[in-house]
Design an enzyme around this catalytic site. Sequence first.
Site, PDB file in Angstrom:
ATOM      1  N   HIS A  51      14.840   3.799   3.444  1.00 43.79           N
ATOM      2  CA  HIS A  51      14.968   2.394   3.059  1.00 43.79           C
ATOM      3  C   HIS A  51      15.612   1.547   4.164  1.00 43.79           C
ATOM      4  CE1 HIS A  51      15.319  -1.089   0.552  1.00 43.79           C
ATOM      5  NE2 HIS A  51      16.636  -1.107   0.678  1.00 43.79           N
ATOM      6  N   ARG A  64       5.180   2.796  -6.196  1.00 45.15           N
ATOM      7  CA  ARG A  64       6.446   2.084  -6.051  1.00 45.15           C
ATOM      8  C   ARG A  64       7.370   2.514  -7.188  1.00 45.15           C
ATOM      9  NH1 ARG A  64       4.440   1.297  -1.895  1.00 45.15           N
ATOM     10  NH2 ARG A  64       4.154  -0.626  -0.728  1.00 45.15           N
ATOM     11  N   HIS A  67       0.824  -1.211   0.000  1.00 47.50           N
ATOM     12  CA  HIS A  67       0.000   0.000   0.000  1.00 47.50           C
ATOM     13  C   HIS A  67       0.864   1.270   0.000  1.00 47.50           C
ATOM     14  CE1 HIS A  67       0.781  -0.861   4.200  1.00 47.50           C
ATOM     15  NE2 HIS A  67       0.526   0.400   4.476  1.00 47.50           N
ATOM     16  N   LYS A  96       8.646  -3.905  -8.184  1.00 45.26           N
ATOM     17  CA  LYS A  96       8.922  -3.708  -9.623  1.00 45.26           C
ATOM     18  C   LYS A  96       8.983  -5.029 -10.392  1.00 45.26           C
ATOM     19  CE  LYS A  96      12.832  -1.674  -8.602  1.00 45.26           C
ATOM     20  NZ  LYS A  96      12.831  -1.958  -7.139  1.00 45.26           N
ATOM     21  N   CYS A 145       4.157   0.897   6.650  1.00 48.49           N
ATOM     22  CA  CYS A 145       4.061  -0.227   5.716  1.00 48.49           C
ATOM     23  C   CYS A 145       5.039  -1.280   6.237  1.00 48.49           C
ATOM     24  CB  CYS A 145       4.453   0.261   4.324  1.00 48.49           C
ATOM     25  SG  CYS A 145       4.047  -0.870   2.980  1.00 48.49           S
TER      26      CYS A 145
HETATM   27  C1  LIG Z   1       7.255   1.520   2.362  1.00 53.43           C
HETATM   28  C2  LIG Z   1       7.577   0.588   1.232  1.00 53.43           C
HETATM   29  C3  LIG Z   1       8.154   1.089   0.089  1.00 53.43           C
HETATM   30  C4  LIG Z   1       8.484   0.252  -0.960  1.00 53.43           C
HETATM   31  N1  LIG Z   1       9.013   0.786  -2.095  1.00 53.43           N
HETATM   32  C5  LIG Z   1       9.264  -0.003  -3.152  1.00 53.43           C
HETATM   33  C6  LIG Z   1       9.683   0.577  -4.382  1.00 53.43           C
HETATM   34  O1  LIG Z   1       9.801   1.801  -4.505  1.00 53.43           O
HETATM   35  N2  LIG Z   1       9.917  -0.250  -5.429  1.00 53.43           N
HETATM   36  C7  LIG Z   1       9.752  -1.596  -5.336  1.00 53.43           C
HETATM   37  O2  LIG Z   1       9.989  -2.279  -6.327  1.00 53.43           O
HETATM   38  N3  LIG Z   1       9.344  -2.181  -4.182  1.00 53.43           N
HETATM   39  C8  LIG Z   1       9.089  -1.419  -3.099  1.00 53.43           C
HETATM   40  N4  LIG Z   1       8.632  -1.963  -1.926  1.00 53.43           N
HETATM   41  C9  LIG Z   1       8.578  -3.434  -1.790  1.00 53.43           C
HETATM   42  C10 LIG Z   1       7.370  -4.084  -2.382  1.00 53.43           C
HETATM   43  O3  LIG Z   1       6.210  -3.307  -2.203  1.00 53.43           O
HETATM   44  C11 LIG Z   1       7.232  -5.479  -1.782  1.00 53.43           C
HETATM   45  O4  LIG Z   1       8.455  -6.178  -1.960  1.00 53.43           O
HETATM   46  C12 LIG Z   1       6.111  -6.288  -2.418  1.00 53.43           C
HETATM   47  O5  LIG Z   1       4.895  -5.587  -2.370  1.00 53.43           O
HETATM   48  C13 LIG Z   1       5.994  -7.618  -1.666  1.00 53.43           C
HETATM   49  O6  LIG Z   1       4.988  -8.404  -2.242  1.00 53.43           O
HETATM   50  P1  LIG Z   1       4.479  -9.699  -1.484  1.00 53.43           P
HETATM   51  O7  LIG Z   1       3.542 -10.362  -2.400  1.00 53.43           O
HETATM   52  O8  LIG Z   1       5.626 -10.488  -0.941  1.00 53.43           O
HETATM   53  O9  LIG Z   1       3.713  -9.121  -0.191  1.00 53.43           O
HETATM   54  P2  LIG Z   1       2.245  -8.480  -0.092  1.00 53.43           P
HETATM   55  O10 LIG Z   1       1.911  -7.682  -1.278  1.00 53.43           O
HETATM   56  O11 LIG Z   1       2.167  -7.832   1.245  1.00 53.43           O
HETATM   57  O12 LIG Z   1       1.298  -9.759  -0.109  1.00 53.43           O
HETATM   58  C14 LIG Z   1       1.285 -10.718   0.919  1.00 53.43           C
HETATM   59  C15 LIG Z   1      -0.153 -11.152   1.096  1.00 53.43           C
HETATM   60  O13 LIG Z   1      -0.198 -12.302   1.931  1.00 53.43           O
HETATM   61  C16 LIG Z   1      -1.353 -12.210   2.744  1.00 53.43           C
HETATM   62  N5  LIG Z   1      -1.141 -13.108   3.886  1.00 53.43           N
HETATM   63  C17 LIG Z   1      -0.185 -13.035   4.831  1.00 53.43           C
HETATM   64  N6  LIG Z   1      -0.313 -14.066   5.694  1.00 53.43           N
HETATM   65  C18 LIG Z   1      -1.371 -14.791   5.275  1.00 53.43           C
HETATM   66  C19 LIG Z   1      -2.011 -15.984   5.759  1.00 53.43           C
HETATM   67  N7  LIG Z   1      -1.599 -16.639   6.839  1.00 53.43           N
HETATM   68  N8  LIG Z   1      -3.075 -16.444   5.070  1.00 53.43           N
HETATM   69  C20 LIG Z   1      -3.545 -15.811   3.967  1.00 53.43           C
HETATM   70  N9  LIG Z   1      -2.966 -14.680   3.483  1.00 53.43           N
HETATM   71  C21 LIG Z   1      -1.901 -14.188   4.123  1.00 53.43           C
HETATM   72  C22 LIG Z   1      -1.438 -10.734   3.091  1.00 53.43           C
HETATM   73  O14 LIG Z   1      -2.740 -10.349   3.469  1.00 53.43           O
HETATM   74  C23 LIG Z   1      -1.007 -10.089   1.781  1.00 53.43           C
HETATM   75  O15 LIG Z   1      -2.120  -9.745   0.969  1.00 53.43           O
HETATM   76  C24 LIG Z   1       8.265  -1.148  -0.854  1.00 53.43           C
HETATM   77  C25 LIG Z   1       7.669  -1.663   0.301  1.00 53.43           C
HETATM   78  C26 LIG Z   1       7.310  -0.807   1.334  1.00 53.43           C
HETATM   79  C27 LIG Z   1       6.669  -1.378   2.567  1.00 53.43           C
END
Ligand SMILES: Cc1cc2nc3c(=O)[nH]c(=O)nc-3n(C[C@H](O)[C@H](O)[C@H](O)COP(=O)(O)OP(=O)(O)OC[C@H]3O[C@@H](n4cnc5c(N)ncnc54)[C@H](O)[C@@H]3O)c2cc1C
Length: 391
Positions: A280, A52, A48, A358, A325
């Site tokens: 970061h 990004r 959120h 990304k 976040c």
């Molecule tokens: C402040 C901030 C700035 C960032 N800036 C950048 C940027 O500029 N550029 C970039 O490339 N990346 C950036 N990132 C990193 C990037 O956003 C994340 O690496 C990416 O969104 C991770 O994706 P994910 O699918 O692992 O996690 P998420 O998108 O969080 O998805 C994980 C999902 O798993 C679900 N979940 C968790 N546990 C369970 C469970 N037990 N059962 C069912 N569901 C579950 C959660 O509800 C969630 O929906 C940033 C991150 C943050 C926090």
Amino acid sequence: LDIPSNYDVIIAGAGSFGMSTGYQLAKAGVRVLLIDANDPPHSEGSHHGTTRIVRCAYTMGASYVKLALRAMELWKELENESASIPDSLEHGPRSLYSPIGVISIGPIGSLFIQSKTESCITFGIPHQRITAAELQVIWPGLSIPHTMEGLYESEAGVLYSENIIHLYRELALRHGAELLVHTKVLEIEQTSSGRQLVRTSAGEFTAQKVLVSGGAWSSQLLPELNNIIHPIRKPIAWFEAPQDRYGIGTLPAFIINNGGDEEYFGFPDLDNSGLKIGRHDGGQIVIPGQPIAPFGAFDEDEEELRRALDLFLPGVGGLIQGQTCLYEHSPGERLLLGQVPGRSGVWFAGGGSGHGFKFTSAIGEAMSIALTKGQEHTSLDWHSFTLKGVN
Ligand SMILES: Cc1cc2nc3c(=O)[nH]c(=O)nc-3n(C[C@H](O)[C@H](O)[C@H](O)COP(=O)(O)OP(=O)(O)OC[C@H]3O[C@@H](n4cnc5c(N)ncnc54)[C@H](O)[C@@H]3O)c2cc1C
């Protein structure tokens, strides 16, 4: 919803990596069930805060550059696909990607600038090295000491992360995926017949394969990740900023590394919500089950960001709002993608560590192919992202 219990693939965690993979699998005709503890996109994980940074120059090696380049192609394809679906986004702007440019600023000749430049040269990524004096002429809102320099990527820019997850969700459902929201995955177990049994707060489901993509909370699904993926609380904030120096067109997205232990990232004011900035490095480790302190709970939440603004973007005004976040921090900030050692049929996609979004489009593509046809049918350098030996 009449949910059958047997699937080809179950995705545990339908956020960035999970929803993208679910979309690709459904598009390929695979019977896929996506399960999420929340209702994606949402503000309980790592995706959120609206925006990004997307860029291809990388300090982490060729495997990352190649993945970013493929991701960039897929972001453009997704933008085209979304244009053909007039009602695809119910809320907010329908933008997915804007090539507003990204400037990386660091000490002259530092590894931060040098290795990014080398990746640009090796892979033919358009870029420009810019001195501190020139930076201020091009973008008058910046104030950069003469000991620093910039690397500008003109084709890089911003991804609208929540819009993207919203669109992936809609497309996945249109292609026949099933989605359970507000449903927690509790346990994943192999049955005697070799299938995967997924226990959730809404009952049990089985599949041939499971992808765990629980982001910051992944170790709750795979206890072996306990000392590998750490959830870290990250404050981010929006500040008042004059459009003539900090608006879209007058400032690109930025990453500023001071050569010590501080690195900041941010975006110009894209939609009158203010200039967004975050730090970061640093942050606080979050204990699963404990509430996450809101923005402002610690004095340094605003103070650190203010310090960076005063140093590098001195015309930026007062705080508009802050959020927190979660980073899903992994050793060396490495992406971790592939089969989970010792668990046949269980795969993992995670470890984005504050820079993973990304790659989301390319991770979804590679994961969906690997889960259905096998890793060898993808061009991803799996060995660079393996979970084997990570601790
Ligand atoms: C402040 C901030 C700035 C960032 N800036 C950048 C940027 O500029 N550029 C970039 O490339 N990346 C950036 N990132 C990193 C990037 O956003 C994340 O690496 C990416 O969104 C991770 O994706 P994910 O699918 O692992 O996690 P998420 O998108 O969080 O998805 C994980 C999902 O798993 C679900 N979940 C968790 N546990 C369970 C469970 N037990 N059962 C069912 N569901 C579950 C959660 O509800 C969630 O929906 C940033 C991150 C943050 C926090």
